[in-house]
Structure formats: structure tokens, C-alpha cells
Design an enzyme around this catalytic site. Structure first.
Site, mmCIF file in Angstrom:
data_model
loop_
_atom_site.group_PDB
_atom_site.id
_atom_site.type_symbol
_atom_site.label_atom_id
_atom_site.label_comp_id
_atom_site.label_asym_id
_atom_site.label_seq_id
_atom_site.Cartn_x
_atom_site.Cartn_y
_atom_site.Cartn_z
ATOM 1 N N ALA A 31 0.855 -1.199 0.000
ATOM 2 C CA ALA A 31 0.000 0.000 0.000
ATOM 3 C C ALA A 31 0.882 1.237 0.000
ATOM 4 O O ALA A 31 0.721 2.147 0.811
ATOM 5 C CB ALA A 31 -0.967 -0.014 1.176
ATOM 6 N N HIS A 33 2.804 4.649 -0.461
ATOM 7 C CA HIS A 33 2.407 6.043 -0.645
ATOM 8 C C HIS A 33 3.671 6.897 -0.721
ATOM 9 O O HIS A 33 4.798 6.359 -0.760
ATOM 10 C CB HIS A 33 1.470 6.500 0.470
ATOM 11 C CG HIS A 33 1.966 6.185 1.857
ATOM 12 N ND1 HIS A 33 3.128 6.729 2.386
ATOM 13 C CD2 HIS A 33 1.467 5.372 2.824
ATOM 14 C CE1 HIS A 33 3.315 6.290 3.598
ATOM 15 N NE2 HIS A 33 2.331 5.452 3.905
ATOM 16 N N HIS A 36 6.536 6.061 1.661
ATOM 17 C CA HIS A 36 7.379 4.939 1.245
ATOM 18 C C HIS A 36 8.320 5.355 0.119
ATOM 19 O O HIS A 36 9.498 4.969 0.085
ATOM 20 C CB HIS A 36 6.512 3.770 0.757
ATOM 21 C CG HIS A 36 5.644 3.163 1.808
ATOM 22 N ND1 HIS A 36 4.278 3.321 1.821
ATOM 23 C CD2 HIS A 36 5.938 2.392 2.883
ATOM 24 C CE1 HIS A 36 3.770 2.655 2.843
ATOM 25 N NE2 HIS A 36 4.750 2.094 3.517
ATOM 26 N N LYS A 148 8.383 8.119 11.333
ATOM 27 C CA LYS A 148 7.017 8.157 11.881
ATOM 28 C C LYS A 148 6.817 7.028 12.889
ATOM 29 O O LYS A 148 6.137 7.197 13.903
ATOM 30 C CB LYS A 148 5.973 8.044 10.767
ATOM 31 C CG LYS A 148 4.531 8.104 11.302
ATOM 32 C CD LYS A 148 3.515 8.083 10.183
ATOM 33 C CE LYS A 148 3.312 6.685 9.654
ATOM 34 N NZ LYS A 148 2.528 5.847 10.620
ATOM 35 N N GLN A 152 9.467 1.845 16.724
ATOM 36 C CA GLN A 152 9.924 0.741 15.873
ATOM 37 C C GLN A 152 11.367 0.955 15.459
ATOM 38 O O GLN A 152 12.202 0.034 15.534
ATOM 39 C CB GLN A 152 9.029 0.642 14.637
ATOM 40 C CG GLN A 152 9.559 -0.293 13.549
ATOM 41 C CD GLN A 152 8.650 -0.348 12.348
ATOM 42 O OE1 GLN A 152 7.623 -1.006 12.398
ATOM 43 N NE2 GLN A 152 9.011 0.341 11.279
ATOM 44 N N LEU A 183 1.504 10.709 6.691
ATOM 45 C CA LEU A 183 1.112 9.722 5.695
ATOM 46 C C LEU A 183 1.139 8.320 6.297
ATOM 47 O O LEU A 183 2.086 7.943 6.985
ATOM 48 C CB LEU A 183 2.060 9.773 4.489
ATOM 49 C CG LEU A 183 1.823 10.909 3.499
ATOM 50 C CD1 LEU A 183 2.891 10.903 2.414
ATOM 51 C CD2 LEU A 183 0.447 10.772 2.851
#
Length: 288
Positions: A31, A33, A36, A148, A152, A183
């Protein structure tokens, strides 16, 4: 340029054996965007060959989360990779990544149980396990992750350091839409009214950042005021957490803290879980 697509371990090994030069990996769940794509462009400047993995990892989804409805847009993803000059796409199935139910996984330690880890038990163990598997299969020299997902990123860096994984981990800045919303592949779940409520996440972070000169307590207070208002919106924002933390350990910072920090927030609008954060710098004491 159309990337070479490998869907099995054998196909990936064959492609990887022919690579000359350094490899940068951008792990994704598809997916794709603009966020990425910015990671891919960052990777292009770091290595001779860019590889992108596309795999919706079931291990990092808990019960009742959005594994089944997580967007899968493979044809569009390949088009995006081609437009960005990606050389290799590794797109395994669940059976390829986990031919047996895994019994040995990565323990994220105490950092995996706080902030986002407290909200999503088991999430970080699943995330670190798949990242380690991707590192072993793709064998990159460098891997690029978005800031973001700050917790992680911090945990991947800690795993790499603690386990002596020979991969350089690079972070890339969060990409935002014009209205400030970070995003995310999950943004497509939001209705127009839900999106308006979701803007409170980035607005709260901005309010906190604006108060940084007044110290940690003021930062949290300014951000919480925005979030409290959003809790009464229609539809409401259900806050999961607001945390002002050390960027390396994600433990809460205390009054009088100087140096780097991260203001992190997460919440649910409707059934959509969204996260965001902003890096902060608190002033250092004046020299006597």
C-alpha cells in the site's frame, strides 16, 4: 525500469547472488504512498542496488486488529517501485516467510512493553522477528525505515546493536499531507469527518513543540489540551497514549531533562489506529 520480482526464497537467492555492489533494503507492508517513496529515494542515495520488500506480516497484528482488511495494492505498488527505480522487489507469501509456525522469535525486552507496546501487546516481537528474517534473506548493507514509527526504529537499532547484525539502519523523516496528517497506509480507512478528527494528532504535536522552551511539563500540557478537545469531537478521538520519551529507550523523561526527546501520540478514530510523533530538543544548561 521494472524491478525484478522475487516471490520465493529461491528466486530471491538467485537474484541476490547476481548483485554486484551494496544493497539498501526498504521493508514495507505494501500500500505504498509518498512516505514509502521517500524512503526508496533515500535508499537510492545509500547503495548501488535498492530492494523493497512487500509483506503484510501477521505476527505483528494482534487479535481484533486490521490484518484481514489491511490494504493490499500489489499492482500499484510495483508501478510505484518501477517509477522510483527499485531494482528488486521481494514479495513473499505467508507460507514463504513462515513455512512452519515460528517457535523462536525476537524478544523485544522492556522497550517492547511500553508506549505502543503497551497498547499493542506482542506487536514488537512480531515486527522484530520479520525484520530479522528479511535481513537474513535479503542480506542488505543498509536498511531504511521511516521516523514516523519512532519506537519501531529505536527497537530495530537496539536489536541490530545487541545482536551484532551487520546492517546499517537509517531513519528518514516523516512525510505529511498538506493538512499535517502523517502519511499512513491506514489513512485510506478514514471518512472525511474522521480525517478532520485525526488532524488533532499532528496539531497536538505542533502545540507541544511550540511549548518546548517552557520545559517537559508544558509540552505535555499543551499537547493534551488539543487531544482533550478532540475527545469531544464528532466522531471522537479515543486516545491510546501521549508520551514524552527518551528517543533511545522510550522511557518517560523527567522534569529538568535536557537534550533530545520524542513526543509520541496514538489514538483511534472510528476503527482506525493512527500514530505520530515529533522529535524535540530541550535546551542544555548554561555554562557557569
Amino acid at each position: 525500469m521494472t524491478p525484478v520480482i522475487a516471490k520465493s526464497r529461491e528466486e530471491l537467492a538467485a537474484v541476490r547472488s547476481g548483485v554486484r555492489g551494496t544493497v539498501a533494503l526498504v521493508p514495507t507492508m505494501g500500500a505504498l504512498h509518498e512516505g514509502h517513496r521517500s524512503l526508496i529515494r533515500k535508499a537510492r542515495g545509500l547503495a548501488d542496488v535498492v530492494a523493497v520488500s512487500i509483506f503484510v506480516n501477521p505476527l505483528q497484528f494482534g487479535p481484533g486488529e486490521d490484518l484481514d482488511r489491511y490494504p493490499r495494492t500489489f499492482a500499484d505498488d510495483i508501478e510505484a517501485c518501477a517509477a522510483e527505480g527499485v531494482d528488486i522487489v521481494f514479495a513473499p507469501t505467508r507460507e514463504v516467510m513462515y513455512p512452519r509456525e515460528p517457535q523462536v522469535t525476537i524478544d523485544p525486552g522492556p522497550m517492547g512493553e511500553i508506549v505502543e507496546g503497551e497498547t499493542r501487546p506482542g506487536h514488537f516481537a512480531g515486527m522484530l522477528t520479520v525484520v530479522m528474517k528479511l535481513f537474513n534473506l535479503v542480506r542488505p548493507d543498509v536498511a531504511v525505515f521511516g521516523e514516523k514509527d519512532a519506537q519501531q526504529l529505536a527497537m530495530i537499532r537496539r536489536m541490530v546493536a545487541d545482536l551484532d547484525v551487520p546492517v546499517r539502519v537509517v531513519g528518514a523523516p516523516t512525510v505529511r499531507e498538506l493538512d499535517g496528517l502523517a502519511l499512513s497506509s491506514r489513512n485510506r480507512y478514514l471518512s472525511e469527518t474522521e480525517r478532520q478528527t485525526a488532524l488533532a494528532l499532528s496539531q497536538a504535536l505542533q502545540a507541544g513543540a511550540d511549548a518546548v522552551g517552557h520545559g517537559p511539563a508544558a509540552v505535555v500540557s499543551a499537547a493534551r489540551a488539543v487531544l482533550d478537545k478532540a475527545a469531544s469531537a464528532e466522531p471522537p478521538l479515543a486516545l491510546d497514549y501521549l508520551a514524552l520519551v527518551d528517543p533511545l529507550t522510550f522511557t518517560e523523561i523527567l522534569a529538568g531533562h535536557t537534550g533530545e526527546a520524542v513526543l509520541a501520540v496514538a489514538g483511534r478514530v472510528g476503527s482506525t489506529h493512527l500514530i505520530d510523533n515529533v522529535p524535540l530538543m530541550f535546551g542544555t544548561p548554561k555554562e557557569s
